[in-house]
Design an enzyme around this catalytic site. Structure first.
Site, PDB file in Angstrom:
ATOM      1  N   GLU A   1       0.846  -1.196   0.000  1.00  0.00           N
ATOM      2  CA  GLU A   1       0.000   0.000   0.000  1.00  0.00           C
ATOM      3  C   GLU A   1       0.880   1.244   0.000  1.00  0.00           C
ATOM      4  O   GLU A   1       1.929   1.259   0.652  1.00  0.00           O
ATOM      5  CB  GLU A   1      -0.904  -0.007   1.244  1.00  0.00           C
ATOM      6  CG  GLU A   1      -1.888  -1.179   1.216  1.00  0.00           C
ATOM      7  CD  GLU A   1      -2.848  -1.208   2.405  1.00  0.00           C
ATOM      8  OE1 GLU A   1      -2.734  -0.343   3.307  1.00  0.00           O
ATOM      9  OE2 GLU A   1      -3.703  -2.105   2.430  1.00  0.00           O
TER      10      GLU A   1
ATOM     11  N   HIS B   1      -7.806   1.324   2.189  1.00  0.00           N
ATOM     12  CA  HIS B   1      -7.646   0.852   3.574  1.00  0.00           C
ATOM     13  C   HIS B   1      -8.367   1.790   4.564  1.00  0.00           C
ATOM     14  O   HIS B   1      -7.768   2.251   5.544  1.00  0.00           O
ATOM     15  CB  HIS B   1      -6.164   0.729   3.946  1.00  0.00           C
ATOM     16  CG  HIS B   1      -5.927  -0.264   5.049  1.00  0.00           C
ATOM     17  ND1 HIS B   1      -4.810  -1.039   5.137  1.00  0.00           N
ATOM     18  CD2 HIS B   1      -6.688  -0.603   6.123  1.00  0.00           C
ATOM     19  CE1 HIS B   1      -4.866  -1.800   6.216  1.00  0.00           C
ATOM     20  NE2 HIS B   1      -6.011  -1.548   6.839  1.00  0.00           N
TER      21      HIS B   1
END
Ligand SMILES: NC(=O)c1ccc[n+]([C@@H]2O[C@H](COP(=O)([O-])OP(=O)(O)OC[C@H]3O[C@@H](n4cnc5c(N)ncnc54)[C@H](O)[C@@H]3O)[C@@H](O)[C@H]2O)c1
Length: 423
Positions: free
Chosen positions: A270, A293
């Site tokens: 990420e 997220h």
């Protein structure tokens, strides 16, 4: 009204809260008589060591790294509160061995994740994303094709922990049938049905959602074979950990039409910060919801995390409670109103007997006592009158098994100064 200041070696206990910790936390700590300083950003290792010299409590979120070097360099540090779910940013073993308690907020954002999952299950089952996109593109795509109610459909939950079980309750309230698979023994809530194998779940579920924890063994848990065994036209969600799912296989099964849609909130790698570039094999696919997220990211969750962790820190200083500490033995002893001795020690045979011998030698009467152990550490909390005056504390400090000794001589005069940290 704020409590009188919590003394520490004759001075007031001080907490440094970094990374914009929620103001609710500041209030709780100040109300407990702890002095609080806040900063908006994270600190790097050198800055942290320098700044922490004057503080006994550190509050962080996910960006500040509390390394072994930091812990070794700041002997006065007594506790770290991480205002987050994860604790990867802290060297937990190094903290434990130096008698630094660490607290986090394991379920303060559970509800937020569950609500996002519910929203996504409905959106995907209704193909809302496709209708929405068409209309934004100027196309009036009025059709019932591929759109379903969720009522009566079956939700398959993999991992029936805090999030999975809460989702089970909300999904049943929407009229869904729930089956779940968990590797541990779990109580089925409502009418949810436990299945014994993943295959059994994949055969019946119209929506499969993953809520397993981040243990290493869960890497690659959901791969091509499993997508192939899902029902045609079913949907797939992952809001747990990025490394659990093979995204290339998910892409293939969306493109082939075998799956009707997917929602993914977590990714194998990420981007570090807001505004960074993001890439994924799932970008641009129809009826695929991608979120950065944010499952647990709501203002309510932030506030709830602020409350939860600050209360754990406060209780550690006021009552010596280690309930839900992630690295120390967990215990909570009811107040008896007399002095309290909290001894963190190496977990070797005979420590409790030796401790109680010290008390007996000083003619002290134990009013209440509780012991808990965790791996190499033991924690014994004892309520006893008058113990500092009798000199027992010096003997406890001198025991070679002692990691940290904190003594509070009475509840109306709160004082939990630090004892020695292990070398
Ligand atoms: N997307 C987000 O923003 C967000 C926010 C919070 C939590 N999470 C993640 O959600 C996940 C679940 O969180 P939680 O609080 O419910 O965790 P939890 O520990 O309460 O529950 C996890 C459950 O999964 C089960 N499990 C683990 N491995 C399994 C396997 N291979 N097969 C079947 N069952 C298995 C465990 O027995 C446990 O019951 C975690 O991975 C957490 O990191 C994501």
């Amino acid at each position: 009204m704020a409590a009188p200041p919590v003394a520490h070696h004759g001075s007031v206990l001080r907490a440094l809260l970094l990374e914009n910790v929620h103001p609710a936390a500041v209030e709780i700590l100040r109300d407990a008589g702890i002095e609080v300083e806040t900063r908006s950003g994270a600190l790097d290792e050198a800055e942290l060591i320098e700044t922490l010299a004057d503080f006994q409590i550190l509050g962080i979120r996910s960006k500040t790294q509390v390394t072994r070097h930091v812990l070794e360099s700041v002997p006065g540090l007594l506790a770290v509160g991480t205002f987050s779910i994860g604790t990867n940013q802290i060297d937990l073993d190094a903290a434990a061995s130096r008698g630094v308690a660490v607290f986090n907020a394991p379920f303060s954002n559970t509800r937020s994740v569950v609500e996002l999952a519910v929203a996504e299950i409905i959106s995907l089952t209704r193909r809302l994303t496709v209708r929405d996109k068409a209309l934004h593109d100027g196309v009036w795509d009025k059709t019932a094709d591929g759109s379903h109610e969720v009522r009566g459909r079956t939700l398959g939950i993999i991992g029936y922990g805090n999030i999975g079980s809460q989702l089970s309750v909300l999904a049943e309230n929407l009229g869904m049938k729930v089956v779940f698979y968990d590797s541990a023994e779990k109580l089925a809530l409502g009418n949810a049905r436990r299945v014994e194998t993943l295959d059994e779940l994949l055969q019946v579920a119209d929506a499969v959602t993953i809520h397993v924890d981040g243990r290493a063994g869960n890497a690659g848990l959901f791969t091509g074979d499993m997508f192939a065994r899902m029902k045609p036209g079913s949907i797939f969600l992952n809001l747990s950990r990025g490394f659990v799912v093979d995204l290339a296989s998910l892409r293939e099964h969306i493109l082939s039409g075998h799956l009707a849609g997917a929602a993914v909130d977590v990714f194998p790698t990420e981007p570090k910060k807001r505004g960074d570039h993001f890439d994924s094999p799932l970008r641009g696919l129809d009826n695929v919801i991608l979120t950065p997220h944010v499952g647990g990211s709501t203002l309510e969750a932030q506030e709830s995390i602020g409350h939860f962790v600050a209360k754990k820190l406060r209780d550690y200083f006021l009552t010596a409670s280690t309930t839900l500490s992630v690295n120390l033995p967990n215990l909570q002893l009811e107040h008896t109103g007399v002095g309290r001795i909290a001894l963190l020690h190496r977990n070797v045979p005979g420590v409790l007997a030796a401790v109680n011998q010290v008390f007996a030698d000083h003619g002290a009467n134990i009013e209440a006592q509780m012991l808990a152990t965790r791996g190499e550490l033991g924690y014994v909390v004892t309520d006893i009158s008058d113990v500092t005056q009798r000199g027992a504390s010096a003997k406890l400090m001198a025991m070679d098994t002692t990691v940290r000794l904190r003594i509070r001589d009475a509840f109306d005069r709160p004082e939990f100064p630090p004892g020695p940290a292990a070398a």
